[in-house]
Design a protein around this motif. Structure first.
Motif, PDB file in Angstrom:
ATOM      1  N   UNK A  55       0.828  -1.207   0.000  1.00 19.65           N
ATOM      2  CA  UNK A  55       0.000   0.000   0.000  1.00 19.65           C
ATOM      3  C   UNK A  55       0.861   1.256   0.000  1.00 19.65           C
ATOM      4  N   UNK A  56       1.890   1.281   0.838  1.00 19.31           N
ATOM      5  CA  UNK A  56       2.775   2.447   0.884  1.00 19.31           C
ATOM      6  C   UNK A  56       3.573   2.574  -0.415  1.00 19.31           C
ATOM      7  N   UNK A  57       3.903   1.435  -1.026  1.00 20.22           N
ATOM      8  CA  UNK A  57       4.562   1.478  -2.328  1.00 20.22           C
ATOM      9  C   UNK A  57       3.643   2.051  -3.394  1.00 20.22           C
ATOM     10  N   UNK A  58       2.370   1.653  -3.341  1.00 24.11           N
ATOM     11  CA  UNK A  58       1.376   2.181  -4.275  1.00 24.11           C
ATOM     12  C   UNK A  58       1.216   3.687  -4.096  1.00 24.11           C
ATOM     13  N   UNK A  59       1.422   4.174  -2.857  1.00 21.43           N
ATOM     14  CA  UNK A  59       1.312   5.611  -2.574  1.00 21.43           C
ATOM     15  C   UNK A  59       2.539   6.386  -3.055  1.00 21.43           C
ATOM     16  N   UNK A  60       3.529   5.681  -3.610  1.00 21.16           N
ATOM     17  CA  UNK A  60       4.674   6.361  -4.200  1.00 21.16           C
ATOM     18  C   UNK A  60       5.961   6.280  -3.410  1.00 21.16           C
ATOM     19  N   UNK A  61       5.945   5.553  -2.282  1.00 24.47           N
ATOM     20  CA  UNK A  61       7.139   5.474  -1.449  1.00 24.47           C
ATOM     21  C   UNK A  61       8.004   4.268  -1.821  1.00 24.47           C
ATOM     22  N   UNK A  62       9.273   4.352  -1.486  1.00 26.78           N
ATOM     23  CA  UNK A  62      10.205   3.236  -1.648  1.00 26.78           C
ATOM     24  C   UNK A  62      10.199   2.468  -0.326  1.00 26.78           C
ATOM     25  N   UNK A  63       9.756   1.225  -0.350  1.00 23.50           N
ATOM     26  CA  UNK A  63       9.447   0.512   0.890  1.00 23.50           C
ATOM     27  C   UNK A  63      10.308  -0.735   1.050  1.00 23.50           C
ATOM     28  N   UNK A  64      10.853  -0.898   2.255  1.00 24.56           N
ATOM     29  CA  UNK A  64      11.467  -2.152   2.686  1.00 24.56           C
ATOM     30  C   UNK A  64      10.700  -2.639   3.908  1.00 24.56           C
ATOM     31  N   UNK A  65      10.892  -3.892   4.284  1.00 25.32           N
ATOM     32  CA  UNK A  65      10.159  -4.410   5.437  1.00 25.32           C
ATOM     33  C   UNK A  65      11.054  -5.293   6.286  1.00 25.32           C
ATOM     34  N   UNK A  66      10.660  -5.427   7.559  1.00 26.68           N
ATOM     35  CA  UNK A  66      11.386  -6.263   8.508  1.00 26.68           C
ATOM     36  C   UNK A  66      10.382  -6.879   9.465  1.00 26.68           C
ATOM     37  N   UNK A  67      10.714  -8.081   9.971  1.00 28.88           N
ATOM     38  CA  UNK A  67       9.786  -8.789  10.840  1.00 28.88           C
ATOM     39  C   UNK A  67      10.114  -8.707  12.314  1.00 28.88           C
ATOM     40  N   UNK A  68      11.198  -8.022  12.665  1.00 24.38           N
ATOM     41  CA  UNK A  68      11.577  -7.937  14.071  1.00 24.38           C
ATOM     42  C   UNK A  68      12.619  -6.862  14.295  1.00 24.38           C
TER      43      UNK A  68
END
Length: 251
Positions: A39-52
């Motif tokens: 969703x944040x990527x769709x909003x135009x941001x460059x997104x990474x993620x982490x689980x902890x």
């Protein structure tokens, strides 16, 4: 958590454009993490993620993000502790907390540690996108600081100097490390130097009309800002009981 619906772009209007940003999503629930990142990527941001916490710290050391969407309860530690680490080593990173606990003390603790906003689960991803956009508008150096009219880049009150263009604050020549929200609060007070601002005025100007916070948030931020600005010096930041707060030169 119920399946969120995709966020839709806001209609055109007077709201300033949202600056594209590097965002790190820290959430241990895989499906929610994926939805938030997409969703944040769709909003135009460059997104990474982490689980902890450990994965998030490694991601930050690899490339410092502009903003972290941070779950408070993580399997290998607390998001609050991670926020404290960010404030110590990466002051400019904005933080939006996610939590399943709707407790005022928890929220105030998050803000006291330097959080910029706080969302309680369950929430809509549209609301998260809006909150992220609001935080980015007031935290990114490239984003215009809109505090009510034209004003010079440098705001000076006594020996305190605040540069909005560079997002830098000094007092007596000493550099002060402020979080994005602390910076915006100080900028508002400096722009209105000598004028008492109520808690409600500060909430509206710094957090926005739809923030949903209370006066306790303002008290926490003013308290920690006072420790940074006035510690060991002649006070500039004053409480006017029953009215609000004022930044003024020593009398």
């Amino acid at each position: 958590m119920p399946g969120p619906t995709p966020a839709r772009p806001s209609p055109a209007g007077d709201t300033p454009p949202v600056p594209a940003a590097d965002v790190l999503v820290v959430e241990d629930e895989p499906s929610l993490r994926t939805v938030l990142a997409r969703t944040l990527g769709f909003a135009g941001h460059r997104v990474r993620s982490a689980g902890g916490v450990a994965e998030a710290r490694a991601a930050v050391e690899d490339a410092v993000p502009d903003l972290v969407v941070l779950d408070v309860m993580l399997p290998d530690g607390s998001g609050l502790d991670l926020c404290a680490h960010l404030r110590t080593h990466h002051q400019s990173v904005a933080v939006v907390f996610l939590t399943a606990r709707d407790d005022v003390d928890d929220r105030l603790t998050g803000f006291a540690l330097g959080g910029d906003d706080y969302l309680t689960k369950p929430f809509s991803v549209a609301e998260l996108v809006a909150r992220v956009a609001a935080v980015l508008r007031r935290s990114l150096p490239s984003a215009p600081v809109s505090l009510g009219g034209a004003h010079p880049d440098a705001l000076v009150v006594g020996d305190l100097s605040l540069s909005e263009g560079a997002h830098e604050v000094t007092r007596g020549g000493d550099h002060l490390e402020l979080s994005p929200t602390e910076f915006r609060l100080l900028a508002l007070l400096a722009l209105n130097a000598g004028r008492v601002l109520s808690k409600q005025q500060i909430l509206e100007q710094v957090w926005g009309y739809d923030f949903g916070g209370d006066g306790g948030v303002v008290e926490k931020f003013v308290s920690q800002l006072r420790r940074k600005v006035d510690d060991g010096r002649v006070p500039l930041l004053h409480t006017v009981r029953g009215f609000g707060y004022v930044l003024r030169e020593p009398r």
